[in-house]
Enzyme design. Structure first.
Site, PDB file in Angstrom:
ATOM      1  N   CYS A 124      17.509   8.422  15.660  1.00 49.92           N
ATOM      2  CA  CYS A 124      17.075   7.369  14.740  1.00 49.92           C
ATOM      3  C   CYS A 124      15.727   6.811  15.188  1.00 49.92           C
ATOM      4  O   CYS A 124      15.189   7.196  16.235  1.00 49.92           O
ATOM      5  CB  CYS A 124      18.119   6.257  14.660  1.00 49.92           C
ATOM      6  SG  CYS A 124      18.164   5.171  16.112  1.00 49.92           S
ATOM      7  N   CYS A 148      -2.475  -4.843   9.182  1.00 48.37           N
ATOM      8  CA  CYS A 148      -3.551  -4.715   8.192  1.00 48.37           C
ATOM      9  C   CYS A 148      -4.281  -6.038   7.998  1.00 48.37           C
ATOM     10  O   CYS A 148      -5.455  -6.068   7.630  1.00 48.37           O
ATOM     11  CB  CYS A 148      -2.970  -4.238   6.854  1.00 48.37           C
ATOM     12  SG  CYS A 148      -2.269  -2.577   6.933  1.00 48.37           S
ATOM     13  N   VAL A 167      14.096  -8.755   2.183  1.00 49.51           N
ATOM     14  CA  VAL A 167      15.215  -7.971   2.717  1.00 49.51           C
ATOM     15  C   VAL A 167      15.813  -8.685   3.918  1.00 49.51           C
ATOM     16  O   VAL A 167      15.089  -9.068   4.854  1.00 49.51           O
ATOM     17  CB  VAL A 167      14.747  -6.562   3.115  1.00 49.51           C
ATOM     18  CG1 VAL A 167      15.902  -5.753   3.685  1.00 49.51           C
ATOM     19  CG2 VAL A 167      14.150  -5.854   1.916  1.00 49.51           C
ATOM     20  N   ASP A 193       5.935  -3.731   6.456  1.00 52.14           N
ATOM     21  CA  ASP A 193       4.789  -4.001   7.327  1.00 52.14           C
ATOM     22  C   ASP A 193       5.194  -4.680   8.623  1.00 52.14           C
ATOM     23  O   ASP A 193       4.369  -5.275   9.303  1.00 52.14           O
ATOM     24  CB  ASP A 193       3.755  -4.865   6.590  1.00 52.14           C
ATOM     25  CG  ASP A 193       4.334  -6.207   6.134  1.00 52.14           C
ATOM     26  OD1 ASP A 193       5.520  -6.468   6.412  1.00 52.14           O
ATOM     27  OD2 ASP A 193       3.591  -6.982   5.496  1.00 52.14           O
ATOM     28  N   ASP A 251      10.498  -5.987  -2.988  1.00 50.87           N
ATOM     29  CA  ASP A 251       9.384  -6.624  -2.276  1.00 50.87           C
ATOM     30  C   ASP A 251       9.466  -8.128  -2.506  1.00 50.87           C
ATOM     31  O   ASP A 251       9.917  -8.583  -3.555  1.00 50.87           O
ATOM     32  CB  ASP A 251       8.033  -6.095  -2.770  1.00 50.87           C
ATOM     33  CG  ASP A 251       6.892  -6.465  -1.836  1.00 50.87           C
ATOM     34  OD1 ASP A 251       6.434  -5.595  -1.077  1.00 50.87           O
ATOM     35  OD2 ASP A 251       6.448  -7.641  -1.862  1.00 50.87           O
ATOM     36  N   LYS A 256       4.842  -8.167  -6.833  1.00 52.38           N
ATOM     37  CA  LYS A 256       4.389  -6.786  -6.736  1.00 52.38           C
ATOM     38  C   LYS A 256       5.333  -5.804  -7.429  1.00 52.38           C
ATOM     39  O   LYS A 256       4.889  -4.860  -8.097  1.00 52.38           O
ATOM     40  CB  LYS A 256       4.199  -6.396  -5.273  1.00 52.38           C
ATOM     41  CG  LYS A 256       3.017  -7.100  -4.629  1.00 52.38           C
ATOM     42  CD  LYS A 256       2.808  -6.660  -3.185  1.00 52.38           C
ATOM     43  CE  LYS A 256       1.580  -7.330  -2.597  1.00 52.38           C
ATOM     44  NZ  LYS A 256       1.333  -6.920  -1.196  1.00 52.38           N
ATOM     45  N   ALA A 300       0.820  -1.210   0.000  1.00 52.89           N
ATOM     46  CA  ALA A 300       0.000   0.000   0.000  1.00 52.89           C
ATOM     47  C   ALA A 300       0.854   1.260   0.000  1.00 52.89           C
ATOM     48  O   ALA A 300       0.753   2.111  -0.888  1.00 52.89           O
ATOM     49  CB  ALA A 300      -0.937  -0.022   1.201  1.00 52.89           C
TER      50      ALA A 300
END
Length: 335
Positions: free
Chosen positions: A165, A180, A104, A124, A54, A80, A33
């Site tokens: 930071c 979400c 990652v 996320d 991603d 994505k 998103a």
């Protein structure tokens, strides 16, 4: 430059700022998103290089808020970043786009951040955010944080040598369990958070140092709440910007992890996987197989699903039980 005429009419950017944008590079981690909104802003603004990272592919539930995807992407099970790249190349062909299908981790963070001026957080989970925070601080790269869930949002820019930071504000991972996938999210809050991030990115890239927002902003657009937490000096005991221990860079990579709220367990192999070979191997066993150059989706007789990526990742979908997921993985992939 005609493409950017309205943007250059905005005096704080102007022609000089536009040239700086075209010479800049950003890395967006996460193409869900927040990431799709951020990528659209960066590409339309004319940032010279936009690197997108991603690990996931497009699903039907994404379309409510992830603005660069459509039903064709769902049908084709496109990663994505590939779907985003396809859309954005039609928006601005003069921008260099790099689409990287990857999770990652400590293994690839150096390569992902190589040569970029700014990192935009569209992840996320806080494990990845801490990794980005620590890696950026170690490499002296500014980091723009953003998060959205339900109707709430939060954003701030963190600049090594100028601000504290992210760890100074959020010292441990969010323990509320709200994501979400568990409590939902409405699309407008995503757009607002990503726009806050994008404008701070533009300020940094054009050199508008006096205009950086020196606070972490939080808001709830449904309940009409807005707060700003002003930056203080970095905490002397902060393990990142204080003592420079960078704890996320010292942790061993998790090879098995449950993806919260998604009935999915991710396995990470140290070796790449040949998707064509795995397709041939599983076709006679699976109830259904879908294949594209980026991933292989397999419906299993037991009811679970495997999603196999070329970079070595395998998702076991349909369970959050680690024991059950390991059994499925061992049965079809091998431990």
């Amino acid at each position: 430059m005609k493409r950017y005429s309205r943007q250059m009419l905005f005096q704080p950017i102007g022609e000089a700022g536009q040239k700086k944008l075209q010479q800049s590079s950003v890395c967006i981690i996460g193409m869900g998103a927040l990431g799709t909104v951020l990528a659209s802003h960066m590409v339309r603004a004319g940032v010279g290089l936009v690197r997108m990272v991603d690990r996931d592919y497009v699903e039907l539930s994404n379309l409510q808020r992830q603005m660069l995807f459509d039903e064709d992407d769902v049908r084709d099970s496109l990663p994505k970043v590939i779907a985003a790249e396809n859309k954005l190349r039609k928006v601005n062909s003069s921008v260099q786009l790099e689409a990287i299908v990857a999770d990652v981790s400590l293994n690839n963070i150096d390569a992902l951040l190589q040569g970029v001026d700014l990192v935009l957080d569209a992840t996320d989970n806080f494990a990845t955010r801490y990794l980005l925070n620590d890696a950026c601080w170690q490499r002296n790269i500014p980091f723009v944080y953003g998060g959205a869930v339900s109707s709430r949002g939060m954003s701030g820019i963190f600049i090594p040598g100028q601000t504290p930071c992210l760890r100074c504000f959020i010292q441990s991972a969010d323990s509320t369990g709200q994501t979400c996938d568990t409590v939902g999210v409405i699309a407008p809050v995503v757009d607002i958070v990503a726009s806050y991030q994008a404008v701070e990115a533009l300020k940094f890239l054009v050199g508008a140092e006096k205009q950086h927002r020196e606070s972490l902003v939080t808001f709830d657009i449904w309940h009409n709440q807005y707060f700003e937490l002003k930056y203080n000096a970095p905490r002397p005991d902060c393990p990142c910007c204080g003592t420079k221990q960078y704890p996320a860079l010292q942790e061993e990579q998790q090879l098995v992890v449950t993806l919260c709220g998604r009935e999915t367990v991710q396995f990470v192999s140290r070796e790449e996987l040949n998707l064509k070979q795995w397709k041939e191997r599983l076709e006679g066993i699976a109830t259904a197989v879908r294949f594209n150059p980026y991933l292989l989706k397999v419906e299993l007789p037991e009811g679970e699903r495997l999603v196999i990526f070329a970079d070595g990742r395998v998702l076991v979908q349909g369970t959050e039980d680690l024991v059950r997921a390991k059994t499925i993985y061992a049965r079809y992939i091998g431990m």
